[in-house]
Structure formats: C-alpha cells, structure tokens
Design an enzyme around this catalytic site. Sequence first.
Site, mmCIF file in Angstrom:
data_model
loop_
_atom_site.group_PDB
_atom_site.id
_atom_site.type_symbol
_atom_site.label_atom_id
_atom_site.label_comp_id
_atom_site.label_asym_id
_atom_site.label_seq_id
_atom_site.Cartn_x
_atom_site.Cartn_y
_atom_site.Cartn_z
ATOM 1 N N CYS A 49 -93.874 -30.602 43.239
ATOM 2 C CA CYS A 49 -93.726 -30.736 44.684
ATOM 3 C C CYS A 49 -95.027 -31.135 45.374
ATOM 4 O O CYS A 49 -95.033 -32.039 46.210
ATOM 5 C CB CYS A 49 -93.206 -29.419 45.250
ATOM 6 S SG CYS A 49 -93.098 -29.383 47.032
ATOM 7 N N GLU A 106 -85.754 -17.065 41.150
ATOM 8 C CA GLU A 106 -84.769 -16.134 40.608
ATOM 9 C C GLU A 106 -84.047 -16.745 39.411
ATOM 10 O O GLU A 106 -83.883 -16.096 38.368
ATOM 11 C CB GLU A 106 -83.729 -15.763 41.680
ATOM 12 C CG GLU A 106 -84.326 -15.169 42.938
ATOM 13 C CD GLU A 106 -84.644 -16.203 44.018
ATOM 14 O OE1 GLU A 106 -84.566 -15.836 45.198
ATOM 15 O OE2 GLU A 106 -84.975 -17.359 43.693
#
Length: 188
Positions: A49, A106
């Site tokens: 990113c 997660e």
Amino acid sequence: MKASTVLQIAYLVSQESKCCSWKVGAVIEKNGRIISTGYNGSPAGGVNCDNYAAIEGWLLNKPKHTIIQGHKPECVSFGTSDRFVLAKEHRSAHSEWSSKNEIHAELNAILFAARNGSSIEGATMYVTLSPCPDCAKAIAQSGIKKLVYCETYDKNKPGWDDILRNAGIEVFNVPKLNWENISEFCGE
C-alpha cells in the site's frame, strides 16, 4: 499471558503493516499462549500500500504541529509512517484500492493458524481496530470465542458486533489508555 501484554503485542504486530491509512494488528491467544498473529497488508509478493500510494501521489509530508482536538486536519494519520500521511482527499481511492489488494489483520491471523495446523477453537482474538463485517463473519465461523479490540473504525458499517454476539462470541472494547486495566473489561 496477561491480556494487556497480548494487546500490546497486537499493537507491535500492527507496525509491520505497510498500509498508509490504518496499521492493524491481530493476535490469537489460546490457553495463555499466542498461536497466531496477523496484520493488514497485500498478499505475499503483491504491491504494498505505501508504495502504491507514493506512486499515485496520495501521501503528504506529516505535519509537524500538534493537532488540537476538534481541529480538522488536511490529512488523516492512522498509524502511518513517521514521515508521510494519507491525504484526506485520497481516502476513498485508497479504500477502493485496499478492498481489492489488502487482507485484513484478523483474516491474516486466522489463515496463518489454519496454514500451520493450529486450532483456534475457543481462542481469544485481540485486534487493534474493530473488525469489518466480513472479518466479523470469518471470526464467527472460526471458533474464536472472545474478541478484544481497541479503536473503532470510523467508516465501519453498523452490525459487525451483532454478527459476533449472535454467534456467541464475547466482544470487548478496551481503549488504548486502559490497557493496563484490561482485566476490568474482559476478566483476564
């Protein structure tokens, strides 16, 4: 292992993220032992990113002044690098790119446990940011029985916590400043 320690480890894990908007860390603990960790980012070998954002011109030099509560800054800084922040006007473009190219912390923690043959049935997940609805569904299906999170994602759709509670998962919000007193929130 004390819950406050595991939550601090989740924060440290989050610092491995290359996301220019949010750095999120997750730790799965079972029977007092850490069995998996994850952070948000691109799949192995993918473009990170921060690199993509730099190429696209989405980053600003971090302001040197202290932001006063209630003041609307020109940029958003959610755990980004020491030098750059995501420009506010590029947040939606970043979100679109991120939803196509990044895996949430997660899910990374759940996948790492599965890949390594570690059962997470009955485990506790500690995460630095509230899960999105898709991660909440994955957590609900995984066998995790307790979720402890710090910050609430400001763009999250309502109902993610209902997904978890309806699956019988205990959900606790522990603000960062209360990490030392975490036992007051989740009994550990």
